[in-house]
Motif scaffolding. Structure first.
Motif, PDB file in Angstrom:
ATOM      1  N   GLU A   1       4.718  10.722 -26.443  1.00  0.00           N
ATOM      2  CA  GLU A   1       5.023   9.347 -26.135  1.00  0.00           C
ATOM      3  C   GLU A   1       4.238   8.387 -26.941  1.00  0.00           C
ATOM      4  OE1 GLU A   1       4.837   8.040 -21.721  1.00  0.00           O
ATOM      5  OE2 GLU A   1       3.443   6.499 -22.645  1.00  0.00           O
TER       6      GLU A   1
ATOM      7  N   ALA B   1       2.068  21.899 -20.302  1.00  0.00           N
ATOM      8  CA  ALA B   1       0.953  21.023 -20.006  1.00  0.00           C
ATOM      9  C   ALA B   1       1.353  19.641 -20.480  1.00  0.00           C
ATOM     10  CB  ALA B   1      -0.527  21.403 -20.559  1.00  0.00           C
ATOM     11  N   ALA B   2       0.688  18.506 -19.976  1.00  0.00           N
ATOM     12  CA  ALA B   2       0.844  17.174 -20.496  1.00  0.00           C
ATOM     13  C   ALA B   2      -0.499  16.847 -20.426  1.00  0.00           C
ATOM     14  CB  ALA B   2       1.948  16.422 -19.492  1.00  0.00           C
ATOM     15  N   SER B   3      -0.724  15.865 -21.624  1.00  0.00           N
ATOM     16  CA  SER B   3      -2.208  15.278 -21.606  1.00  0.00           C
ATOM     17  C   SER B   3      -2.203  13.781 -22.184  1.00  0.00           C
ATOM     18  CB  SER B   3      -3.100  16.114 -22.665  1.00  0.00           C
ATOM     19  OG  SER B   3      -3.229  17.180 -22.222  1.00  0.00           O
ATOM     20  N   ASP B   4      -2.946  12.755 -21.546  1.00  0.00           N
ATOM     21  CA  ASP B   4      -2.988  11.601 -22.194  1.00  0.00           C
ATOM     22  C   ASP B   4      -3.711  11.742 -23.628  1.00  0.00           C
ATOM     23  OD1 ASP B   4      -2.145  10.014 -20.275  1.00  0.00           O
ATOM     24  OD2 ASP B   4      -4.025  10.020 -19.145  1.00  0.00           O
TER      25      ASP B   4
ATOM     26  N   VAL C   1      -2.638  14.960 -17.194  1.00  0.00           N
ATOM     27  CA  VAL C   1      -1.692  14.524 -16.316  1.00  0.00           C
ATOM     28  C   VAL C   1      -1.001  15.513 -15.621  1.00  0.00           C
ATOM     29  CG1 VAL C   1       0.654  13.560 -16.327  1.00  0.00           C
ATOM     30  CG2 VAL C   1      -1.023  12.853 -18.096  1.00  0.00           C
ATOM     31  N   CYS C   2      -0.680  16.778 -15.845  1.00  0.00           N
ATOM     32  CA  CYS C   2      -0.313  17.628 -15.036  1.00  0.00           C
ATOM     33  C   CYS C   2      -0.085  19.028 -15.890  1.00  0.00           C
ATOM     34  CB  CYS C   2       0.957  17.503 -14.320  1.00  0.00           C
ATOM     35  SG  CYS C   2       1.477  18.520 -12.959  1.00  0.00           S
TER      36      CYS C   2
ATOM     37  N   ARG D   1       3.173   7.915 -14.762  1.00  0.00           N
ATOM     38  CA  ARG D   1       3.231   6.770 -15.923  1.00  0.00           C
ATOM     39  C   ARG D   1       4.386   6.115 -16.008  1.00  0.00           C
ATOM     40  NH1 ARG D   1      -0.460   7.386 -20.221  1.00  0.00           N
ATOM     41  NH2 ARG D   1       1.114   6.406 -21.568  1.00  0.00           N
ATOM     42  N   GLN D   2       5.523   7.051 -15.532  1.00  0.00           N
ATOM     43  CA  GLN D   2       6.842   6.424 -15.720  1.00  0.00           C
ATOM     44  C   GLN D   2       7.653   7.384 -14.886  1.00  0.00           C
ATOM     45  OE1 GLN D   2       8.880   6.998 -19.471  1.00  0.00           O
ATOM     46  NE2 GLN D   2       6.916   7.940 -20.169  1.00  0.00           N
TER      47      GLN D   2
END
Lengths: 130, 447
Positions: free
Chosen positions: A44, A66-69, B53-54, B406-407
């Protein structure tokens, strides 16, 4: 875009890199980060014109599991976004310091960038990470 | 970065409980983990930001009695191959070798092998074993033929899923029960608690038996070459003993052809080496999870917990026998309760994934449930997942929102499996024991 020389970049403790030229900067994530995340499947990106604040999230990167900022390494205004990554996020794995750049900023506070780690300090930091 | 446990090898503890002997029956140990408190294993920890986030894969942080992570016989081989080793429910296991996507596609298109030596297995034997298993399991074990295996559940009195499992029938007096690694000790204690004083022996096979899975459309060829077997006559959910004493079952979790092999740890290591010599590459837990999710198979610790029963999971076809069994009456009460959530499969149009515990919203923006599994699907190139939602939101096509924090991602209830092989010839030899979709969910044993 040509691949950056990692020795010339500045780095955050959260594994973003920044290349500063005058008051303009290019931002990306490090090879250390992309290797740890694994196969990246989604990113994003920030919108052009957005004013970023150092340390605040500018977007998200996701791998299969996984997801990270992604945190802004420096403050500034987003002037250009690498929209090619939306369709081919795997480029982040393939060329983190080149085609995997994320966005460019103007109006950057150079002092913020200089306060970040240089390549040697970052390499040592990565060694220490568990 | 990723969790890299250190320390010397620990040995898995093998316990034999024979109620005909003097060994005391252990009291059941309480479940110490909340089903929604899986401290997920971290493929990447604190990468990029302090706020992960996860991440989504399950774990029950359990260590061996020595405090060290448990290891399978193949652990050192994984390390030599450059695998990324992680703590998976107290076991040191490979999450990936050369990348989850590559391993996933290799298994989808060709063949891959998985170290599943962490899974639990019990031998249930004795003259009363059939009656005992019939009382304890949801499977109709009386209807099984020798050499067949069947998927089903071990339930608590209230119908909650203690575990999902596959039971293998050697004979009416000898069975093997294969369970998930995390709850294996609880499973054994639960069985022991209700085991008759005489006529049934429970034996924990861990430590004396290990396991290796070979999955993918070319798995038969690879297995036949590596083991010198002709597997053409082995039907779906059937198993066979080899001359060397290994057990090979035609079971799996990819939605395609696959085999699971049980043998001594040394024999499993030898088979791994022979399969490698045949060109079979290993795949890790990451690919295992994306493959099972695409195949529409719920996973213990995610879709299946002690908080839910086969009713909510849409899996009553595996718990529908008429003979009484542990939890049956509770299931009937749950079936009549419209307030209980139901499991649905959902698909997201884009690549951004829902993750476990994300809130599910209805079209009015009200909370309607929780995500139990979510991932990018390498085969579909979009995000897919499972969620428990209010019953009125289960029809295929129902629009959902998934709040990632976030969304809100737009999702739609869909059918499972998400992925289907082009030809369905791997199930052409119907045995009557195989598993299939239930309502819009297909099921199988998980980690």
């Amino acid at each position: 875009m040509n691949t950056m020389d990692p020795k010339t970049l500045r780095y955050t403790r959260d594994h973003e890199w920044v290349a500063l030229v005058g008051s303009e900067a290019t931002i990306g994530i490090t090879e250390h980060a992309e290797r740890a995340l694994g196969d990246i499947t989604y990113i994003e990106l920030p919108k052009r014109g957005t004013r970023l604040v150092a340390g605040r999230s500018l977007g998200v990167v996701e791998s299969v599991k996984a997801a990270s900022d992604i945190l802004a390494p420096v403050g500034g205004v987003v002037s250009e976004v690498n929209t090619a990554l939306v369709k081919t996020p795997e480029v982040l794995n393939q060329d983190a310091y080149g085609a995997g750049w994320i966005c460019k900023l103007t109006d950057v506070d150079a002092a913020q960038a200089h306060a970040l780690m240089n390549s040697e300090q970052y390499a040592a930091f990565c060694q220490q990470e568990p | 970065m990723e969790v890299k446990p250190s320390g010397s090898a620990s040995v898995s503890v093998s316990v034999s409980i024979n109620n005909r002997g003097s060994t005391p029956i252990p009291t059941p140990t309480p479940m110490t983990q909340s089903p929604h408190n899986w401290n997920c294993w971290r493929i990447a920890v604190r990468i990029l930001s302090a706020r992960m986030v996860c991440d989504i894969l399950p774990s029950q942080h359990r260590k061996s009695v020595t405090g060290m992570l448990e290891r399978t016989i193949l652990r050192d081989r994984h390390e030599r191959l450059g695998a990324r080793l992680i703590n998976f429910g107290g076991w040191e296991l490979p999450v990936q070798y050369d990348g989850i996507l590559a391993e996933h596609q290799r298994v989808r298109q060709h063949v891959g092998m998985f170290d599943t030596g962490h899974m639990g297995a019990f031998l249930v034997s004795g003259r009363e074993s059939l009656d005992f298993l019939s009382r304890m399991l949801t499977q109709d074990v009386r209807a099984m033929a020798d050499g067949r295996c069947r998927y089903g559940f071990l339930l608590r009195e209230n119908g909650g899923v203690l575990d999902d499992l596959i039971v293998y029938r050697f004979s009416s007096t000898a069975w093997m029960v294969v369970v998930n690694a995390g709850p294996a000790k609880d499973d054994l204690a639960w069985l022991a608690r209700f085991c008759p004083i005489s006529g049934v022996a429970l034996t924990d096979l861990r430590g004396v038996q290990s396991k290796l899975d070979v999955q993918g459309p070319e798995s038969r060829l690879a297995m036949e070459r590596a083991m010198g077997l002709d597997l053409s006559g082995l039907g779906y959910f059937q198993f066979r003993r080899t001359e060397s004493g290994a057990l090979v079952s035609r079971t799996g979790y990819t939605g395609d052809l696959g085999y699971e092999i049980y043998a001594s740890p040394q024999a499993i290591a030898g088979l791994w080496d022979r399969l490698r010599a045949e060109g079979v590459k290993p795949a890790g837990l990451g690919a295992r999870d994306t493959l099972r999710l695409e195949a529409g198979l719920p996973l213990y610790g995610h879709e299946l917990t002690t908080e839910v029963s086969p009713v909510e999971a849409g899996m009553m076809r595996y718990a529908g026998k008429t003979e009484p069994f542990m939890g049956r009456d509770a299931l009937r009460a749950r079936q009549a309760d419209p307030g209980r959530p139901r499991l649905v499969a959902f698909q997201i149009a884009g690549r951004q994934s829902a993750r476990q515990d994300n809130r599910v919203l209805d079209t009015a923006g009200h909370e309607a449930g929780r995500v139990t599994s979510g991932s990018f699907s390498p085969s579909l190139e979009c995000a897919i997942g499972f969620a428990y939602v209010r019953q009125e939101m289960t029809p295929i096509g129902t629009e959902l929102g998934v709040d990632t924090g976030r969304q809100v991602l737009a999702a739609r209830v869909t059918t499972a499996p998400f992925w289907k092989r082009a030809s369905d010839d791997h199930t052409h030899e119907k045995t009557g024991d195989e598993h299939h979709g239930s309502e819009n969910i297909t099921v199988y044993a998980g980690s």
